[in-house]
Motif scaffolding. Structure first.
Motif, mmCIF file in Angstrom:
data_model
loop_
_atom_site.group_PDB
_atom_site.id
_atom_site.type_symbol
_atom_site.label_atom_id
_atom_site.label_comp_id
_atom_site.label_asym_id
_atom_site.label_seq_id
_atom_site.Cartn_x
_atom_site.Cartn_y
_atom_site.Cartn_z
ATOM 1 N N LEU A 2 6.964 6.544 18.423
ATOM 2 C CA LEU A 2 8.269 7.308 17.887
ATOM 3 C C LEU A 2 9.663 6.874 18.547
ATOM 4 C CD1 LEU A 2 6.490 10.505 16.565
ATOM 5 C CD2 LEU A 2 7.496 8.804 15.130
ATOM 6 N N ARG A 3 9.091 6.933 20.251
ATOM 7 C CA ARG A 3 10.091 7.075 21.029
ATOM 8 C C ARG A 3 10.929 5.256 20.966
ATOM 9 N NH1 ARG A 3 8.409 9.557 26.617
ATOM 10 N NH2 ARG A 3 10.777 9.162 27.230
ATOM 11 N N LEU A 7 12.937 7.734 17.509
ATOM 12 C CA LEU A 7 13.021 8.981 16.770
ATOM 13 C C LEU A 7 12.724 10.071 17.811
ATOM 14 C CD1 LEU A 7 10.794 7.360 13.747
ATOM 15 C CD2 LEU A 7 13.269 7.954 13.845
ATOM 16 N N ASP A 9 13.652 13.109 18.097
ATOM 17 C CA ASP A 9 13.279 14.515 17.612
ATOM 18 C C ASP A 9 11.786 14.433 17.216
ATOM 19 O OD1 ASP A 9 15.691 15.314 18.160
ATOM 20 O OD2 ASP A 9 16.559 15.304 16.307
ATOM 21 N N SER A 10 11.242 13.705 16.548
ATOM 22 C CA SER A 10 10.004 13.495 16.141
ATOM 23 C C SER A 10 8.956 13.363 17.309
ATOM 24 C CB SER A 10 9.902 12.336 15.159
ATOM 25 O OG SER A 10 10.469 12.438 13.977
ATOM 26 N N GLY A 13 8.681 16.560 18.851
ATOM 27 C CA GLY A 13 7.948 17.688 18.083
ATOM 28 C C GLY A 13 6.589 17.358 18.014
ATOM 29 N N LEU A 14 6.326 16.106 18.293
ATOM 30 C CA LEU A 14 4.614 15.720 18.579
ATOM 31 C C LEU A 14 4.198 16.345 19.883
ATOM 32 C CD1 LEU A 14 2.089 14.530 17.453
ATOM 33 C CD2 LEU A 14 3.038 12.260 18.427
ATOM 34 N N GLU A 17 3.617 20.043 19.679
ATOM 35 C CA GLU A 17 2.197 20.301 19.061
ATOM 36 C C GLU A 17 1.243 19.959 19.784
ATOM 37 O OE1 GLU A 17 -0.192 21.358 16.129
ATOM 38 O OE2 GLU A 17 1.883 21.801 16.230
#
Length: 300
Positions: A2-3, A7, A9-10, A13-14, A17
């Motif tokens: 994702l990075r 991305l 923010d995603s 978020g991961l 979590e």
């Protein structure tokens, strides 16, 4: 991944979590990897923790807000902690008290039980350490946060079986009395201390129940934190009172029952003897010449 796609923010978020599921994500030049949280990290996530007594502000100069501060140090043995705390509260009718429970690195559910009971009873405060500190340091945390006119240090192996607080108040009305408790010690030469079965002035008080006026902390000071093991720390602290001219008063009729002392019974004989000897050497180094403080001191 994702990075790499920007991305962020995603990716964050991961990461959050994963932390919620008790994993820590660590980044280095080779990439990212997740590992389970350590015991320390899990404790820090749940509640604020303390690393040393110096992190805790002293309330010794503040006004009394309750009659009694009951200080309990808990390091596992949840059932013993529960019995001690609940009995101290059960017999407090007619007195305003606070329980200051120092959770000294427990890992057996004691921490969680203390947090649960705090939500049920506003008279209880819990301070969590982020590791198992020495016994003196843990007790100093409780002493520093006490706000009662009288401080009662209780060992978790004890159970209050009646009105403990009224006779303590009466004994401490005598300004010459520094410490009161049920299990006094006597010595002839500072080499051996023996428990006495009668009331009156003694040479030291055992830590099962160790009560004194909070105002005296201004002069007596804190416990020396070189004493990491509990044994003989009570003798050391008794002599800090005696050095200021206070007497130590034993009252074996105080309503307190002793149960198995698990810290002692579940430790190997070799280890507990070594730790006890180390503390006793510390005591003798400081007090070996002060036979004048003994109840049966020679008048020559």
């Amino acid at each position: 991944a994702l990075r790499q796609k920007h991305l962020f923010d995603s990716a964050d978020g991961l990461r959050r979590e994963l932390r919620h599921q008790r994993y820590v994500v660590e980044d280095d030049r080779y990439g990212s990897r997740a590992r389970p949280m350590s015991e320390l990290e899990r404790r820090t996530e749940q509640w604020r923790t303390i690393s040393s007594s110096k992190e805790v502000s002293s309330l010794v100069d503040s006004q009394d807000i309750v009659d009694f501060s009951v200080v309990v140090v808990a390091c596992n043995y949840r059932n013993d902690v529960q019995r001690c705390v609940e009995s101290a509260l059960r017999w407090s009718s007619g007195h305003s008290i606070e329980i200051i429970a120092v959770d000294n690195g427990s890992t057996d559910g004691t921490s969680e039980w203390l947090e649960e009971i705090v939500n049920q009873d506003s008279r209880i405060r819990v301070l969590h350490t982020d590791h198992v500190t020495g016994d003196a340091a843990a007790k100093n945390i409780g002493l520093r946060q006490s706000r009662g006119g009288v401080v009662v240090m209780l060992d978790i192996s004890t159970e209050v079986t009646g009105d403990l607080y009224t006779p303590l108040t009466q004994e401490l009305e005598d300004p010459s009395v520094g410490v009161v408790g049920p299990f006094g010690l006597q010595t002839q030469d500072l080499q051996e201390f023996e428990e006495v079965s009668v009331g009156g002035n003694v040479d030291a008080m055992q830590a099962y129940c160790f009560a004194f006026k909070r105002a005296h902390l201004r002069y007596v000071g804190w416990m020396p934190e070189t004493y990491r093991f509990y044994r003989n720390l009570d003798i050391q602290y008794s002599f800090q009172f005696k050095d200021l001219g206070f007497t130590i008063r034993a009252d074996p009729n105080l309503p307190l029952r002793r149960h198995t002392h698990r810290v002692w019974s579940e430790m190997s004989e070799e280890e507990r003897d070594k730790l006890s000897r180390d503390n006793y050497r510390r005591f003798l180094h400081r007090w070996h010449h002060r036979t004048d403080l003994l109840v049966n001191a020679s008048q020559d």
